[in-house]
Design a protein around this motif. Structure first.
Motif, short mmCIF file in Angstrom:
data_model
loop_
_atom_site.label_atom_id
_atom_site.label_comp_id
_atom_site.label_asym_id
_atom_site.label_seq_id
_atom_site.Cartn_x
_atom_site.Cartn_y
_atom_site.Cartn_z
N TYR A 262 0.85 -1.20 0.00
CA TYR A 262 0.00 0.00 0.00
C TYR A 262 0.88 1.24 0.00
O TYR A 262 1.80 1.37 0.82
N ASP A 263 0.60 2.14 -0.93
CA ASP A 263 1.35 3.40 -1.04
C ASP A 263 0.55 4.50 -0.35
O ASP A 263 -0.49 4.94 -0.86
N PRO A 264 1.02 4.96 0.83
CA PRO A 264 0.25 6.00 1.55
C PRO A 264 0.25 7.36 0.85
O PRO A 264 -0.64 8.18 1.10
N VAL A 265 1.22 7.58 -0.03
CA VAL A 265 1.28 8.87 -0.73
C VAL A 265 0.13 8.99 -1.72
O VAL A 265 -0.56 10.03 -1.80
N THR A 266 -0.08 7.94 -2.49
CA THR A 266 -1.15 7.97 -3.49
C THR A 266 -2.44 7.32 -3.00
O THR A 266 -3.46 7.35 -3.70
N ASP A 267 -2.37 6.72 -1.78
CA ASP A 267 -3.53 6.05 -1.19
C ASP A 267 -4.07 4.95 -2.11
O ASP A 267 -5.29 4.82 -2.31
N THR A 268 -3.15 4.18 -2.70
CA THR A 268 -3.54 3.10 -3.61
C THR A 268 -2.70 1.86 -3.32
O THR A 268 -1.61 1.93 -2.74
N ASP A 269 -3.22 0.71 -3.74
CA ASP A 269 -2.46 -0.54 -3.68
C ASP A 269 -1.53 -0.61 -4.88
O ASP A 269 -1.96 -0.38 -6.02
N GLN A 270 -0.29 -0.96 -4.65
CA GLN A 270 0.71 -1.00 -5.71
C GLN A 270 1.29 -2.41 -5.84
O GLN A 270 1.24 -3.22 -4.91
#
Length: 205
Positions: free
Chosen positions: A84-92
């Protein structure tokens, strides 16, 4: 009664003496190509190397017990890592090569047939020295080896082995390659290691 005991003692004594006369020990070195992957991951094989030493205990002309200690580089390439990328708030998803380095302690049974053809099998305890995993289930591994070889009179030998691990080594909720659904994907992820190499047994008096 005493004569029977005496005969039995003499028989055991000469049997042990005959066995000791046949047994000999040969130290040696081995090394070669390591091709490994992790099961149920949809990942690529990782090419690397292995090397180590052994002691060949020849109990008969056809059978030898061979303790080994081997440094082997294993792992798997092109494995998907989910995070999970907290910067973009998306699963990567990021693809990376997994590296696992082991010190493998093996006890190989070696049967020789004909002019030097050999059948090899036995267990291994693999102690993990290093890795680049983020999440793990087991640091060490238990494995079984099976293979074929050919030994020349000079002591030089060639062998091909499969070493299959039994312990689940990583967290498949974090590492996964589920884009290809044409073969098994699961959460029981074990080491698979092919070894193709050469060895040399030193002659001893």
């Amino acid at each position: 009664m005493r004569s029977k005991k005496s005969i039995l003692i003499l028989f055991v004594f000469f049997a042990i003496a005959n066995l000791q006369a046949q047994v000999n020990f040969k130290p040696g070195l081995r090394g070669g190509l390591s091709l490994s992957t992790i099961s149920e991951m949809h990942a690529d094989y990782r090419p690397d190397f292995y090397f180590g030493g052994f002691g060949e205990i020849n109990l008969t002309k056809k059978y030898a017990l061979q303790p080994e200690i081997t440094y082997v580089k294993q792992g798997s390439n092109n494995v998907a890592r989910n995070y999970y990328d907290p910067v973009t708030d998306t699963d990567q998803v990021a693809y990376q090569d997994l590296r696992l380095d082991y010190l493998s302690l093996s006890m190989i049974n070696k049967f020789t047939f004909g002019q030097g053809f050999q059948v090899l099998f036995g267990p291994s305890l693999d102690v993990r020295l290093s890795d680049n995993l983020v999440r793990r289930k087991n640091y060490n591994d238990f494995a079984f080896n099976v293979g074929l070889g050919y030994r020349m009179p000079s002591g030089l030998a060639f062998d091909f082995r499969l070493k299959k691990g039994f312990l689940d080594i990583l967290d498949s909720d974090y590492y996964t390659n589920d884009s290809n659904n044409h073969y098994l994907f699961g959460d029981y992820n074990t080491n698979i290691n092919f070894q193709i190499g050469i060895s040399y047994s030193f002659k001893t008096k």
